[in-house]
Write a protein that holds these residues in place. Structure first.
Motif, PDB file in Angstrom:
ATOM      1  N   LEU A  65       0.923  -1.089   0.029  1.00 26.44           N
ATOM      2  CA  LEU A  65      -0.021   0.054  -0.091  1.00 26.44           C
ATOM      3  C   LEU A  65       0.822   1.269   0.113  1.00 26.44           C
ATOM      4  O   LEU A  65       1.596   1.514   0.745  1.00 26.44           O
ATOM      5  CB  LEU A  65      -1.006  -0.056   1.244  1.00 26.44           C
ATOM      6  CG  LEU A  65      -1.814   1.354   1.302  1.00 26.44           C
ATOM      7  CD1 LEU A  65      -2.690   1.351   0.007  1.00 26.44           C
ATOM      8  CD2 LEU A  65      -2.668   1.236   2.652  1.00 26.44           C
ATOM      9  N   HIS A  66       0.859   2.041  -1.051  1.00 26.76           N
ATOM     10  CA  HIS A  66       1.701   3.036  -1.245  1.00 26.76           C
ATOM     11  C   HIS A  66       0.921   4.321  -0.544  1.00 26.76           C
ATOM     12  O   HIS A  66       0.045   5.010  -1.335  1.00 26.76           O
ATOM     13  CB  HIS A  66       1.878   3.494  -2.641  1.00 26.76           C
ATOM     14  CG  HIS A  66       2.883   4.414  -3.199  1.00 26.76           C
ATOM     15  ND1 HIS A  66       3.176   5.499  -2.370  1.00 26.76           N
ATOM     16  CD2 HIS A  66       3.715   4.612  -4.172  1.00 26.76           C
ATOM     17  CE1 HIS A  66       4.267   6.231  -2.720  1.00 26.76           C
ATOM     18  NE2 HIS A  66       4.699   5.716  -3.768  1.00 26.76           N
ATOM     19  N   ASN A  67       1.210   4.588   0.704  1.00 26.82           N
ATOM     20  CA  ASN A  67       0.493   5.462   1.487  1.00 26.82           C
ATOM     21  C   ASN A  67       0.838   6.918   0.996  1.00 26.82           C
ATOM     22  O   ASN A  67      -0.324   7.793   1.021  1.00 26.82           O
ATOM     23  CB  ASN A  67       1.159   5.522   2.929  1.00 26.82           C
ATOM     24  CG  ASN A  67       0.719   4.102   3.682  1.00 26.82           C
ATOM     25  OD1 ASN A  67      -0.274   3.766   3.513  1.00 26.82           O
ATOM     26  ND2 ASN A  67       1.704   3.688   4.579  1.00 26.82           N
ATOM     27  N   ILE A  68       1.682   7.394   0.346  1.00 28.22           N
ATOM     28  CA  ILE A  68       2.047   8.707   0.035  1.00 28.22           C
ATOM     29  C   ILE A  68       1.194   8.781  -1.516  1.00 28.22           C
ATOM     30  O   ILE A  68       0.530  10.062  -1.440  1.00 28.22           O
ATOM     31  CB  ILE A  68       3.589   9.022  -0.367  1.00 28.22           C
ATOM     32  CG1 ILE A  68       4.148   8.610   1.089  1.00 28.22           C
ATOM     33  CG2 ILE A  68       3.599  10.164  -1.147  1.00 28.22           C
ATOM     34  CD1 ILE A  68       5.557   8.847   0.857  1.00 28.22           C
ATOM     35  N   ALA A  69       0.912   7.885  -2.140  1.00 26.81           N
ATOM     36  CA  ALA A  69       0.259   7.964  -3.414  1.00 26.81           C
ATOM     37  C   ALA A  69      -1.361   8.019  -3.020  1.00 26.81           C
ATOM     38  O   ALA A  69      -2.164   8.758  -3.798  1.00 26.81           O
ATOM     39  CB  ALA A  69       0.448   6.969  -4.210  1.00 26.81           C
ATOM     40  N   MET A  70      -1.849   7.825  -1.916  1.00 20.59           N
ATOM     41  CA  MET A  70      -3.195   7.991  -1.416  1.00 20.59           C
ATOM     42  C   MET A  70      -3.750   9.407  -1.252  1.00 20.59           C
ATOM     43  O   MET A  70      -4.660   9.596  -1.465  1.00 20.59           O
ATOM     44  CB  MET A  70      -3.355   7.254  -0.129  1.00 20.59           C
ATOM     45  CG  MET A  70      -3.164   5.659   0.065  1.00 20.59           C
ATOM     46  SD  MET A  70      -4.290   4.882  -1.118  1.00 20.59           S
ATOM     47  CE  MET A  70      -5.847   5.182  -0.181  1.00 20.59           C
ATOM     48  N   LEU A  71      -2.614  10.182  -0.915  1.00 26.09           N
ATOM     49  CA  LEU A  71      -2.957  11.666  -0.896  1.00 26.09           C
ATOM     50  C   LEU A  71      -3.194  12.282  -2.448  1.00 26.09           C
ATOM     51  O   LEU A  71      -4.277  13.026  -2.745  1.00 26.09           O
ATOM     52  CB  LEU A  71      -1.936  12.387  -0.322  1.00 26.09           C
ATOM     53  CG  LEU A  71      -1.440  12.222   1.033  1.00 26.09           C
ATOM     54  CD1 LEU A  71      -0.269  12.832   1.340  1.00 26.09           C
ATOM     55  CD2 LEU A  71      -2.871  12.619   2.122  1.00 26.09           C
ATOM     56  N   ARG A  72      -2.546  11.472  -3.379  1.00 25.06           N
ATOM     57  CA  ARG A  72      -2.881  12.045  -4.552  1.00 25.06           C
ATOM     58  C   ARG A  72      -4.292  11.482  -5.330  1.00 25.06           C
ATOM     59  O   ARG A  72      -4.970  11.926  -5.837  1.00 25.06           O
ATOM     60  CB  ARG A  72      -1.663  11.591  -5.513  1.00 25.06           C
ATOM     61  CG  ARG A  72      -1.854  12.213  -6.972  1.00 25.06           C
ATOM     62  CD  ARG A  72      -0.760  11.895  -7.854  1.00 25.06           C
ATOM     63  NE  ARG A  72       0.431  12.958  -7.696  1.00 25.06           N
ATOM     64  CZ  ARG A  72       1.491  12.956  -8.182  1.00 25.06           C
ATOM     65  NH1 ARG A  72       1.658  12.286  -9.169  1.00 25.06           N
ATOM     66  NH2 ARG A  72       2.140  14.002  -7.859  1.00 25.06           N
ATOM     67  N   ALA A  73      -4.373  10.187  -4.610  1.00 25.44           N
ATOM     68  CA  ALA A  73      -5.787   9.507  -5.217  1.00 25.44           C
ATOM     69  C   ALA A  73      -7.169  10.586  -4.691  1.00 25.44           C
ATOM     70  O   ALA A  73      -8.206  10.325  -5.404  1.00 25.44           O
ATOM     71  CB  ALA A  73      -5.826   8.213  -4.483  1.00 25.44           C
ATOM     72  N   VAL A  74      -6.742  11.186  -3.827  1.00 26.98           N
ATOM     73  CA  VAL A  74      -8.043  11.946  -3.485  1.00 26.98           C
ATOM     74  C   VAL A  74      -8.283  13.058  -4.465  1.00 26.98           C
ATOM     75  O   VAL A  74      -9.569  13.374  -4.554  1.00 26.98           O
ATOM     76  CB  VAL A  74      -7.668  12.850  -1.956  1.00 26.98           C
ATOM     77  CG1 VAL A  74      -8.697  13.693  -1.462  1.00 26.98           C
ATOM     78  CG2 VAL A  74      -7.453  11.685  -0.961  1.00 26.98           C
ATOM     79  N   ALA A  75      -7.169  13.546  -5.001  1.00 24.40           N
ATOM     80  CA  ALA A  75      -7.489  14.795  -6.093  1.00 24.40           C
ATOM     81  C   ALA A  75      -7.439  14.372  -7.663  1.00 24.40           C
ATOM     82  O   ALA A  75      -7.915  14.775  -8.284  1.00 24.40           O
ATOM     83  CB  ALA A  75      -6.369  15.623  -5.923  1.00 24.40           C
TER      84      ALA A  75
END
Length: 74
Positions: A49-59
């Motif tokens: 699970l790429h946690n940092i990429a989850m922030l971008r997934a919101v936008a």
């Protein structure tokens, strides 16, 4: 790496990596490039699970597909 071996590892030392976070995956990839080791990752889940990429997934639409990476694809 993955569920099967892509190279001949018979008689090679086995390197076991416990925990496949950012560091574990990086070490496993480096060791797997070298034909001198049989690399085994032990983790409680079968995906990264790429946690940092989850922030971008919101936008960004459709980005969530890049956040969950099965270990057989690492």
């Amino acid at each position: 790496m993955g569920l099967g071996s892509s190279k001949e590892v018979k008689g090679k030392p086995v390197v076991i990596i416990v925990g496949a976070g950012y560091g574990g995956v990086k070490v496993a990839k480096k060791l797997d490039k070298n034909a001198d080791f049989n690399v085994v990752i032990i983790d409680r889940k079968n995906y990264f699970l790429h946690n940092i990429a989850m922030l971008r997934a919101v936008a960004v639409d459709d980005w969530e597909k890049k956040c969950l990476i099965p270990y057989d694809k690492v």
